[in-house]
Motif scaffolding. Structure first.
Motif, PDB file in Angstrom:
ATOM      1  N   GLY A  69       4.400 -17.714  -3.536  1.00 50.06           N
ATOM      2  CA  GLY A  69       4.076 -16.545  -4.344  1.00 50.06           C
ATOM      3  C   GLY A  69       3.281 -15.498  -3.594  1.00 50.06           C
ATOM      4  O   GLY A  69       3.283 -14.321  -3.952  1.00 50.06           O
ATOM      5  N   VAL A  70       2.625 -15.893  -2.512  1.00 47.69           N
ATOM      6  CA  VAL A  70       1.844 -14.937  -1.721  1.00 47.69           C
ATOM      7  C   VAL A  70       2.744 -13.847  -1.134  1.00 47.69           C
ATOM      8  O   VAL A  70       2.291 -12.738  -0.861  1.00 47.69           O
ATOM      9  N   LEU A  71       4.027 -14.117  -0.979  1.00 45.25           N
ATOM     10  CA  LEU A  71       4.940 -13.121  -0.428  1.00 45.25           C
ATOM     11  C   LEU A  71       5.132 -11.942  -1.367  1.00 45.25           C
ATOM     12  O   LEU A  71       5.569 -10.871  -0.947  1.00 45.25           O
ATOM     13  N   GLY A  72       4.802 -12.092  -2.632  1.00 49.84           N
ATOM     14  CA  GLY A  72       4.873 -10.982  -3.569  1.00 49.84           C
ATOM     15  C   GLY A  72       3.610 -10.139  -3.581  1.00 49.84           C
ATOM     16  O   GLY A  72       3.558  -9.098  -4.220  1.00 49.84           O
ATOM     17  N   MET A  73       2.602 -10.560  -2.867  1.00 52.10           N
ATOM     18  CA  MET A  73       1.319  -9.883  -2.893  1.00 52.10           C
ATOM     19  C   MET A  73       1.287  -8.473  -2.287  1.00 52.10           C
ATOM     20  O   MET A  73       0.475  -7.668  -2.695  1.00 52.10           O
ATOM     21  N   PRO A  74       2.140  -8.125  -1.317  1.00 55.16           N
ATOM     22  CA  PRO A  74       2.038  -6.757  -0.785  1.00 55.16           C
ATOM     23  C   PRO A  74       2.181  -5.693  -1.868  1.00 55.16           C
ATOM     24  O   PRO A  74       1.725  -4.578  -1.708  1.00 55.16           O
ATOM     25  N   TYR A  75       2.796  -6.038  -2.976  1.00 57.28           N
ATOM     26  CA  TYR A  75       2.983  -5.074  -4.045  1.00 57.28           C
ATOM     27  C   TYR A  75       1.775  -5.030  -4.978  1.00 57.28           C
ATOM     28  O   TYR A  75       1.703  -4.183  -5.846  1.00 57.28           O
ATOM     29  N   VAL A  76       0.825  -5.933  -4.801  1.00 63.93           N
ATOM     30  CA  VAL A  76      -0.364  -6.002  -5.639  1.00 63.93           C
ATOM     31  C   VAL A  76      -1.590  -5.525  -4.872  1.00 63.93           C
ATOM     32  O   VAL A  76      -2.440  -4.836  -5.413  1.00 63.93           O
ATOM     33  N   GLY A  79      -3.164  -0.935   0.026  1.00 61.39           N
ATOM     34  CA  GLY A  79      -3.016  -0.630   1.440  1.00 61.39           C
ATOM     35  C   GLY A  79      -1.791   0.235   1.625  1.00 61.39           C
ATOM     36  O   GLY A  79      -0.796   0.081   0.911  1.00 61.39           O
ATOM     37  N   ASN A  80      -1.864   1.135   2.563  1.00 60.41           N
ATOM     38  CA  ASN A  80      -0.760   2.067   2.778  1.00 60.41           C
ATOM     39  C   ASN A  80       0.165   1.662   3.910  1.00 60.41           C
ATOM     40  O   ASN A  80       1.278   2.156   4.003  1.00 60.41           O
ATOM     41  N   THR A  81      -0.302   0.784   4.772  1.00 63.89           N
ATOM     42  CA  THR A  81       0.516   0.397   5.918  1.00 63.89           C
ATOM     43  C   THR A  81       0.510  -1.123   6.074  1.00 63.89           C
ATOM     44  O   THR A  81      -0.346  -1.818   5.514  1.00 63.89           O
ATOM     45  N   GLU A  82       1.433  -1.609   6.852  1.00 65.19           N
ATOM     46  CA  GLU A  82       1.486  -3.041   7.137  1.00 65.19           C
ATOM     47  C   GLU A  82       0.209  -3.487   7.846  1.00 65.19           C
ATOM     48  O   GLU A  82      -0.302  -4.580   7.584  1.00 65.19           O
ATOM     49  N   ASP A  83      -0.318  -2.640   8.722  1.00 65.82           N
ATOM     50  CA  ASP A  83      -1.548  -2.984   9.439  1.00 65.82           C
ATOM     51  C   ASP A  83      -2.742  -3.127   8.489  1.00 65.82           C
ATOM     52  O   ASP A  83      -3.638  -3.931   8.735  1.00 65.82           O
ATOM     53  N   GLU A  84      -2.756  -2.351   7.406  1.00 66.97           N
ATOM     54  CA  GLU A  84      -3.837  -2.477   6.428  1.00 66.97           C
ATOM     55  C   GLU A  84      -3.667  -3.733   5.572  1.00 66.97           C
ATOM     56  O   GLU A  84      -4.649  -4.362   5.187  1.00 66.97           O
ATOM     57  N   LEU A  85      -2.436  -4.097   5.277  1.00 66.94           N
ATOM     58  CA  LEU A  85      -2.176  -5.242   4.399  1.00 66.94           C
ATOM     59  C   LEU A  85      -2.240  -6.585   5.112  1.00 66.94           C
ATOM     60  O   LEU A  85      -2.624  -7.590   4.513  1.00 66.94           O
ATOM     61  N   ARG A  86      -1.863  -6.614   6.395  1.00 73.13           N
ATOM     62  CA  ARG A  86      -1.774  -7.886   7.122  1.00 73.13           C
ATOM     63  C   ARG A  86      -3.056  -8.707   7.039  1.00 73.13           C
ATOM     64  O   ARG A  86      -3.010  -9.893   6.681  1.00 73.13           O
TER      65      ARG A  86
END
Length: 100
Positions: A69-76, A79-86
């Motif tokens: 389920g953690v794979l759905g977290m980028p939408y929650v 962060g504006n970029t992958e570098d901010e979300l990683r």
């Protein structure tokens, strides 16, 4: 529903399966005739159907698959970029509930 990317991808998959490179195998697109998304995942688990298209939030509901389920977290997460979300995703994935 036919305009959605999931459907377009499924149609392309069926076309590729029909090609000579796939050995002439066939894929059918039942358009919810086999039940809900959860029903179809259950059917895959029980060997009734061979494949179903679903997302991590659906799989996370099944015993032993919760961490996906953690794979759905980028939408929650914010962060504006992958570098901010990683780093946020890594911290979340390595949290106390993650199995070691």
């Amino acid at each position: 529903m036919v305009d959605m990317s999931y459907h377009k991808g499924s149609v392309k998959f069926a076309e590729l399966m029909k090609s000579a490179r796939a050995g002439g195998h066939r894929a059918r697109l039942p358009a919810n005739q086999l039940g809900s998304e959860k029903d179809m995942v259950e059917q895959v688990k029980n060997g009734v159907i061979h494949i179903s298209l679903t997302g991590p939030s659906m799989l996370a509901q099944f015993k032993g698959w919760g961490p996906i389920g953690v794979l759905g977290m980028p939408y929650v997460l914010k962060g504006n970029t992958e570098d901010e979300l990683r780093p946020k995703l890594i911290k979340l994935a390595r949290g106390p509930s993650w199995p070691t």
